[in-house]
Write an enzyme that holds these catalytic residues in place. Structure first.
Site, mmCIF file in Angstrom:
data_model
loop_
_atom_site.group_PDB
_atom_site.id
_atom_site.type_symbol
_atom_site.label_atom_id
_atom_site.label_comp_id
_atom_site.label_asym_id
_atom_site.label_seq_id
_atom_site.Cartn_x
_atom_site.Cartn_y
_atom_site.Cartn_z
ATOM 1 N N CYS A 268 0.834 -1.207 0.000
ATOM 2 C CA CYS A 268 0.000 0.000 0.000
ATOM 3 C C CYS A 268 0.870 1.259 0.000
ATOM 4 C CB CYS A 268 -0.966 -0.049 1.187
ATOM 5 S SG CYS A 268 -2.336 1.135 1.051
ATOM 6 N N HIS B 238 -3.563 -5.310 0.250
ATOM 7 C CA HIS B 238 -3.021 -5.843 1.510
ATOM 8 C C HIS B 238 -3.143 -7.370 1.504
ATOM 9 C CE1 HIS B 238 -2.570 -2.069 3.902
ATOM 10 N NE2 HIS B 238 -3.468 -1.634 3.038
ATOM 11 N N GLU C 243 -1.717 -9.533 3.210
ATOM 12 C CA GLU C 243 -1.594 -10.169 4.532
ATOM 13 C C GLU C 243 -2.941 -10.558 5.109
ATOM 14 O OE1 GLU C 243 -1.355 -5.629 5.298
ATOM 15 O OE2 GLU C 243 -0.647 -7.065 3.805
#
Length: 564
Positions: free
Chosen positions: A399, A526, A528
């Site tokens: 990001c 993102h 994750e």
């Protein structure tokens, strides 16, 4: 539908989220469909406007919900996809009731906490518990509900009262209460103390809920005499007292619960159609926990951010790195570096801290710059990115990390010395990162580009495309207000910074890769948030593979991990 309510006593942050997730994992391993709900008593509508130092990271769901980080635990442990309504806050409940009152739904009655707020909580839970969260889209059979905070907190009282009523509505065979408490061990005496747990259970009973299981958290394994004492004074059978001491990894918690007979207890208490023994899923967890504790090789990653004083601020990033390290049989050494400490101002004010930060960065096997907001610490992040690019250190930018990688490249490779993001300098002559049209600077909450979006690969010659299994597109979760300026893309690509992934319209830049570099990757999304213990995120896996020097071999094997 069976409901399992997890409450906490003595102190907050005792591990209710991990206990709730582990219970869900055990029940799912028995073949049941499990969902989860998190109740937060704060008045905020969601977690989107919190500083990470308030409640840790903001976890983003597929539907764009900005929620508490415990929902990340539920998704990772249970391998499910939750929704924003799986996170209940006081603000959401009151907003819902006030909207109904303004609409005239209460027919002129006085609207009160009891029954209107408590009824709204029960109705919300019953409706959301039915929403499918697995890939098979079948209705869940078990709903694990975590009530945040500590029993006795004034802001949590309406929720406790709601579940006091709800236990009768659901009926005893469908409702179970698990109370998580602390058993401290003062250094002065070395004796494990049960009084905090006794007082906590007494407070819970005084509010109308009786625990079916008491889960005792402690630093060290608890002695049998302590278990018997808690059983006697808390009016439960000894087998209803469960001990969870501090362990080397959270993967061990479901195993500890299962070893203490929790499957047999749930089968009898909730009349569940399951066997006494868990399935292969829990065996996989046991093997994973065993392997985690036996790892010898170490891979060090420098996380350069500005919320480094609290590890929960980057909880999902840490977990995604850990999942990837485990997949390649390495122990993760994550070094948190405050980006400000890499800046020239720190060199002037505190040279020792400055040199220590740079020493960490220099010895790291790989560098990661995560997402974030605000100008503080950005120059330090740019320094770290420049180091990774010029020294050919494996790098992953998430990001803001990707956006700053573009800024750094513009300044040092395109010689646009004043290149910047309009977030930090609205008047920059070279705005390489700009505001998105959807961004509304009036309201802060829920105005970003949020949730799962599709990213299309525009070339086959992409490291990340190969890591994703040579898919034509990927779907990952987003949370941003700014984007790379699409009008300047050609200038970057001519110098070797390739934008290999776009949104479906081809206007938004989603993935960057640098030519002639072991691994220099930036993603606007993102990844994750969708990483799982047994299914690591491809961008994070690529970083770990590159950091250990095994990325080329992995790609040559067709993206297959070597035998364990």
């Amino acid at each position: 539908m069976k409901y399992i309510l997890v409450t906490g006593g003595v102190i907050s942050g005792i591990g209710k989220g991990i206990i709730a997730s582990s219970i869900g994992t055990i029940l799912k391993s028995c073949g049941l469909r499990v969902t989860a709900i998190k109740i937060d008593p704060y008045i905020n509508i969601d977690a989107g406007t919190f500083s990470p130092y308030e409640h840790g990271e903001v976890f983003v769901l597929n539907d764009g919900g900005e929620v508490d980080l415990d929902l990340g635990n539920y998704e990772r442990f249970l391998d499910i996809n939750l929704y924003k309504n799986n996170n209940i806050t006081t603000g959401k409940i009151y907003q819902h009731v006030i909207n109904k009152e303004r609409h005239g739904d209460y027919l002129g009655k006085t609207v009160q906490v009891v029954p209107h707020i408590t009824d709204a909580v029960q109705e919300w839970v019953m409706n959301q518990a039915k929403v499918p969260v697995d890939d098979d889209r079948k209705e869940p059979q078990i709903c694990v509900i975590e009530a945040s905070g500590t029993i006795g907190d004034i802001e949590g009282m309406p929720f406790v009262e709601a579940f006091r009523q709800f236990q009768f509505k659901a009926k005893r065979e469908n409702f179970c209460n698990i109370h998580v408490s602390l058993v401290p061990q003062p250094n002065a005496t070395g004796e494990q103390k049960t009084k905090p747990t006794q007082n906590s259970v007494r407070a819970l009973r005084g509010l109308g809920l009786s625990p079916d299981l008491i889960v005792c958290r402690s630093a060290k394994p608890i002695e049998m005499a302590v278990k018997e004492k808690i059983s006697m004074f808390c009016h439960v059978e000894p087998e209803q007292v469960i001990f969870i001491h501090d362990v080397s990894s959270t993967y061990r918690v479901p195993i500890l619960l299962e070893e203490q007979g929790i499957i047999k207890y749930f089968k009898q208490r909730l009349n569940l159609p399951i066997d006494d023994q868990p399935s292969d899923l829990l065996m996989k967890w046991k093997k994973m926990a065993d392997r985690y504790e036996r790892l010898l090789k170490v891979c060090s990653i420098a996380l350069v951010g500005k919320y480094t004083k609290l590890s929960d601020c980057y909880a999902s990033v840490f977990k995604a790195l850990e999942h990837s390290a485990l997949a390649i049989n390495h122990k993760l050494d994550l070094m948190y570096i405050d980006s400000i400490e890499l800046e020239h101002s720190t060199e002037v004010e505190n040279p020792v801290k400055y040199h220590q930060a740079w020493q960490k960065l220099c010895k790291a096997d790989g560098i990661l710059v995560p997402g974030g907001f605000g100008i503080r610490g950005t120059e330090g992040k740019l320094q770290a990115i420049s180091w990774a690019r010029t020294k050919k250190k494996p790098f992953l930018g998430i990001c803001l990390g990707m956006q700053l990688a573009v800024v750094e490249f513009a300044r040092n490779c395109l010689n646009w010395t004043d290149a910047n993001s309009t977030e930090f300098d609205p008047d920059t002559k070279n705005p390489v990162v700009i505001d998105m049209p959807e961004h509304n600077p009036g309201d802060m909450g829920g105005t970003m580009r949020l949730g799962k979006r599709r990213t299309v690969f525009k070339t086959q010659n992409s490291v990340l495309r190969k890591l994703y299994g040579d898919e034509m597109f990927v779907e990952e979760r987003h949370r941003h207000r700014y984007e790379v300026n699409p009008e300047l893309i050609r200038c970057f690509e001519e110098k070797g910074l390739k934008f290999v992934g776009h949104d479906t319209e081809g206007n938004r830049m989603e993935i960057i890769e640098l030519e002639n570099h072991p691994y220099f990757v930036g993603v606007q999304f993102h990844p994750e948030f969708s990483s799982r213990p047994m299914k690591p995120s491809p961008p994070y896996l690529g970083l770990l593979l590159a950091a250990t020097g095994t990325l080329s071999a992995y790609l040559q094997r067709g993206c297959k991990l070597s035998p364990r």
